[in-house]
Write an enzyme that holds these catalytic residues in place. Structure first.
Site, PDB file in Angstrom:
ATOM      1  CE  LYS A 175      -1.830   2.759   2.316  1.00 13.25           C
ATOM      2  NZ  LYS A 175      -1.608   4.176   1.456  1.00 13.25           N
ATOM      3  CD  GLU A 251      12.891   4.127   8.375  1.00 11.02           C
ATOM      4  OE1 GLU A 251      12.817   4.754   9.527  1.00 11.02           O
ATOM      5  OE2 GLU A 251      13.217   3.798   7.940  1.00 11.02           O
ATOM      6  CB  CYS A 285      13.688   8.950   8.134  1.00  7.12           C
ATOM      7  SG  CYS A 285      14.318   7.123   6.837  1.00  7.12           S
ATOM      8  CD  GLU A 382      10.494  12.513  11.181  1.00  6.00           C
ATOM      9  OE1 GLU A 382       9.638  11.507  11.595  1.00  6.00           O
ATOM     10  OE2 GLU A 382      11.840  11.552  10.935  1.00  6.00           O
TER      11      GLU A 382
HETATM   12  P1  NDP Z   1       2.210   8.252   8.261  1.00 11.41           P
HETATM   13  O1  NDP Z   1       3.647   7.606   8.973  1.00 11.41           O
HETATM   14  O2  NDP Z   1       0.662   8.717   8.909  1.00 11.41           O
HETATM   15  O3  NDP Z   1       1.644   7.263   6.997  1.00 11.41           O
HETATM   16  C1  NDP Z   1       3.358   6.849   6.349  1.00 11.41           C
HETATM   17  C2  NDP Z   1       2.241   5.175   5.428  1.00 11.41           C
HETATM   18  O4  NDP Z   1       0.845   4.323   7.085  1.00 11.41           O
HETATM   19  C3  NDP Z   1       1.454   6.079   4.538  1.00 11.41           C
HETATM   20  O5  NDP Z   1       1.382   4.849   3.637  1.00 11.41           O
HETATM   21  C4  NDP Z   1      -0.356   6.023   5.324  1.00 11.41           C
HETATM   22  O6  NDP Z   1      -1.125   5.992   4.391  1.00 11.41           O
HETATM   23  C5  NDP Z   1      -0.132   4.698   5.974  1.00 11.41           C
HETATM   24  N1  NDP Z   1      -0.769   4.734   7.135  1.00 11.41           N
HETATM   25  C6  NDP Z   1      -1.769   5.544   8.014  1.00 11.41           C
HETATM   26  N2  NDP Z   1      -2.138   5.805   8.878  1.00 11.41           N
HETATM   27  C7  NDP Z   1      -2.970   4.441   8.719  1.00 11.41           C
HETATM   28  C8  NDP Z   1      -2.789   3.429   9.657  1.00 11.41           C
HETATM   29  N3  NDP Z   1      -3.974   4.172  10.676  1.00 11.41           N
HETATM   30  N4  NDP Z   1      -2.825   1.647   8.905  1.00 11.41           N
HETATM   31  C9  NDP Z   1      -2.045   1.305   7.929  1.00 11.41           C
HETATM   32  N5  NDP Z   1      -1.393   2.207   6.940  1.00 11.41           N
HETATM   33  C10 NDP Z   1      -1.354   3.707   7.790  1.00 11.41           C
HETATM   34  O7  NDP Z   1       2.902   9.621   8.011  1.00 11.41           O
HETATM   35  P2  NDP Z   1       2.202  10.886   7.098  1.00 11.41           P
HETATM   36  O8  NDP Z   1       2.864  10.292   5.193  1.00 11.41           O
HETATM   37  O9  NDP Z   1       1.305  11.105   7.771  1.00 11.41           O
HETATM   38  O10 NDP Z   1       3.486  12.113   7.505  1.00 11.41           O
HETATM   39  C11 NDP Z   1       3.491  12.702   8.887  1.00 11.41           C
HETATM   40  C12 NDP Z   1       5.032  12.683   9.450  1.00 11.41           C
HETATM   41  O11 NDP Z   1       5.306  11.262   9.380  1.00 11.41           O
HETATM   42  C13 NDP Z   1       5.852  12.952   8.701  1.00 11.41           C
HETATM   43  O12 NDP Z   1       5.442  14.740   8.454  1.00 11.41           O
HETATM   44  C14 NDP Z   1       6.708  12.878   9.027  1.00 11.41           C
HETATM   45  O13 NDP Z   1       7.692  13.346   9.750  1.00 11.41           O
HETATM   46  C15 NDP Z   1       6.653  10.850   9.477  1.00 11.41           C
HETATM   47  N6  NDP Z   1       7.143   9.944   7.860  1.00 11.41           N
HETATM   48  C16 NDP Z   1       7.942   9.716   8.234  1.00 11.41           C
HETATM   49  C17 NDP Z   1       8.823   8.956   7.378  1.00 11.41           C
HETATM   50  C18 NDP Z   1       9.927   8.242   7.753  1.00 11.41           C
HETATM   51  O14 NDP Z   1      10.914   8.024   6.695  1.00 11.41           O
HETATM   52  N7  NDP Z   1      10.674   7.978   8.738  1.00 11.41           N
HETATM   53  C19 NDP Z   1       7.839   8.636   5.806  1.00 11.41           C
HETATM   54  C20 NDP Z   1       7.133   9.649   6.305  1.00 11.41           C
HETATM   55  C21 NDP Z   1       6.574   9.927   6.802  1.00 11.41           C
HETATM   56  P3  NDP Z   1      -1.652   7.294   3.817  1.00 11.41           P
HETATM   57  O15 NDP Z   1      -0.415   8.260   3.414  1.00 11.41           O
HETATM   58  O16 NDP Z   1      -2.909   6.848   2.750  1.00 11.41           O
HETATM   59  O17 NDP Z   1      -2.389   8.272   5.106  1.00 11.41           O
END
Ligand code: NDP
Length: 478
Positions: A175, A251, A285, A382
């Site tokens: 996904k 992660e 990240c 972050e």
């Molecule tokens: P999320 O952690 O919410 O999303 C990451 C993935 O998880 C996306 O595919 C998202 O789908 C999915 N997801 C969200 N909620 C659920 C759930 N309840 N069950 C299963 N899958 C889920 O990150 P965000 O995109 O909201 O970003 C928010 C913050 O996260 C950023 O500002 C950043 O700080 C951090 N982040 C960190 C990353 C890293 O590499 N460490 C990568 C991305 C974000 P969908 O996008 O469709 O909601």
């Protein structure tokens, strides 16, 4: 507007429910790139059913390891072929530099090549019990593996877990993030399809995290989950995994610090900062989001970092010469603005940047904060944007304490010419990866993952394969 589809059971399909479409925008222009029908529970059920059936058919499990390796090398070859077309879509939906977007497909190919080499090295052992018992172990896949992928590196991060899970013999459902699904359902899926991957082994569905993502991780037939993203969502996923007692790899980001010692080559720090905090607009990240500089060189380093930040050329990821690209969304931009405001209100000085860029798109200035104190929000949380916090220290113990004083532990680094200091710091800094005199020194072969709230289990390298295998012990009474 170009319409994209999910890839389920070897076919491109719309959602079975005619409901909402997910519209994907270019963060640089705010213009529409394409749309895809939003996957819902019924689509998740179909994808899981296809994966489960393919697993139960044992088509991958019983495939001789050399054949599985050949199939994976074919996937790698096809990924290289689609890197140009896929890179174009990824550049538009994510905002990143076009060469970086194309490279994600090359990186993905490298993962498939690397793990193809492990398919025939998944070995058990024999265990002496007594002369009347023959006892041995076998590693087996879990079954159906779910991969929840973030938007910052949609193709690389997908490939790093998928290639490993596939090498171990699992069937998979992916996904992508709702903000960046198009390159995955088109070019990535095309490479899988052209490589001749049997139907059902790799399925890709795009829906909202709170909808399809949640339904997928809660599905009773999913037997393992890999997630990269925020700590908050990671914990929700761990709860879903705990509910069914299944394993998860998580992660979860970081607040990684580079300690700069008095003898360091400051130009190396500045060169590293260019990619490690301003590259990808800081949405990494393991970004170098904090610099902890010795008092004797701090001012000189801050000047150099500020010069770098103000010199970066802002532009669209597809334009030659662009160095600073937009962040992913208006929401992310506002979040970064709030962090920046809190830094300034708390007494930190923005010696470069600090504001959104006055142009269309979600651009934030390359920002350097001086006079940051360890307890400030901009030193603890972050930010996920092009914002660097510089803190000062007097002695190495203080530097280590400041570096380790956050809830995260993904990466850390040290810049010094003294190998004794470097190894001492490497052992005392909290982080799954420690960089010395550079940043991002790793490759597909080096294990990657977090300490503390940055998550657990490891991706990449030989260690990762164990996350996708369960161990069976067989005892035979002779
Ligand atoms: P999320 O952690 O919410 O999303 C990451 C993935 O998880 C996306 O595919 C998202 O789908 C999915 N997801 C969200 N909620 C659920 C759930 N309840 N069950 C299963 N899958 C889920 O990150 P965000 O995109 O909201 O970003 C928010 C913050 O996260 C950023 O500002 C950043 O700080 C951090 N982040 C960190 C990353 C890293 O590499 N460490 C990568 C991305 C974000 P969908 O996008 O469709 O909601």
């Amino acid at each position: 507007m170009k319409k994209y589809q999910h890839y389920i059971n070897g076919k491109w399909v719309d959602s079975v429910v005619h409901g909402e479409n997910i519209i994907v925008n270019d963060p640089a222009t705010e213009e529409v790139v394409g749309e895809i029908s939003c996957a819902v529970k019924e689509d998740v059920d179909l994808a899981v059913e296809a994966a489960k059936k393919s697993y139960e058919s044992r088509i991958l499990v019983d495939m001789p390891p050399m054949e599985r390796a050949n199939l994976m090398r074919k996937i790698a070859e096809e990924l290289r072929k689609v890197s140009k077309e896929g890179g174009k879509i990824l550049c538009l939906e994510n905002g990143k530099l076009l060469p970086a977007a194309e490279y994600e497909f090359i990186d993905a190919a490298n993962y498939f090549d690397y793990y193809s080499g492990l398919t025939d090295k998944i070995e058990g052992r024999t265990i002496p019990v007594n002369s009347q018992v023959m006892d041995y172990t076998i590693y087996e896949p879990y079954g159906v593996s779910a991969h929840i992928v973030p938007w910052n590196y949609p193709i690389s991060m997908l490939a790093r877990s998928l290639s490993c899970a596939f090498a171990a013999g699992n069937s998979n459902i992916v996904k992508p993030a709702e903000l960046t699904p198009l390159s995955t359902v088109s070019a990535f899926a095309k490479a899988i399809d052209n490589a001749g991957v049997p139907s059902g082994l790799i399925n890709i569905i795009c829906g909202y995290g709170s909808g399809a993502g949640n339904d997928l991780t809660a599905h009773q037939d999913v037997s393992q989950i890999t997630f990269t993203g925020s700590v908050k969502t990671g914990k929700a996923i761990l709860h879903a995994a705990a509910e069914r007692a299944i394993p998860a790899v998580v992660e979860l980001g970081g607040k990684s610090a580079a300690v700069v010692m008095p003898d360091a080559d400051l130009d190396k720090v500045v060169n590293s900062a260019k990619g490690a905090i301003f590259g990808q607009a800081g949405q990494i990240c393991s970004a170098m989001s904090r610099v902890i500089a010795h008092k004797s060189i701090k001012n000189e380093l801050v000047d150099k970092l500020a010069n770098l930040a103000t010199s970066l050329k802002v532009g669209h990821g597809s334009e030659d010469g662009t160095e600073l690209t937009p962040v992913i969304s208006e929401e992310q931009l506002q979040k970064i603005e709030n962090f920046s405001r809190s830094g300034q209100q708390g007494g930190a000085s923005a010696v470069a940047g600090g504001n959104r860029v006055d142009r269309k798109g979600y651009y934030f200035e390359a920002t350097v904060f001086d006079n940051v104190q360890p307890e400030m929000t901009i030193a603890q949380e972050e930010i996920f944007g092009p914002v660097l916090s510089v803190l000062e220290y007097n002695d190495p113990e203080e530097a280590i304490n400041i570096a380790n004083d956050t809830e995260f532990g993904l990466a850390a680094g040290v810049f010094t010419n003294d190998v004794n200091q470097a190894t001492r710091m490497a052992s005392q800094l909290n982080g799954g990866q420690i960089y010395v005199n550079s940043w991002f020194t790793g490759s597909v072969a080096t294990p990657f993952g977090g300490y503390k709230q940055s998550g657990y289990s490891r991706e990449k390298g030989q260690e990762a394969i164990k996350s996708y295998l369960q161990l069976k012990n067989v005892g035979i009474q002779l």
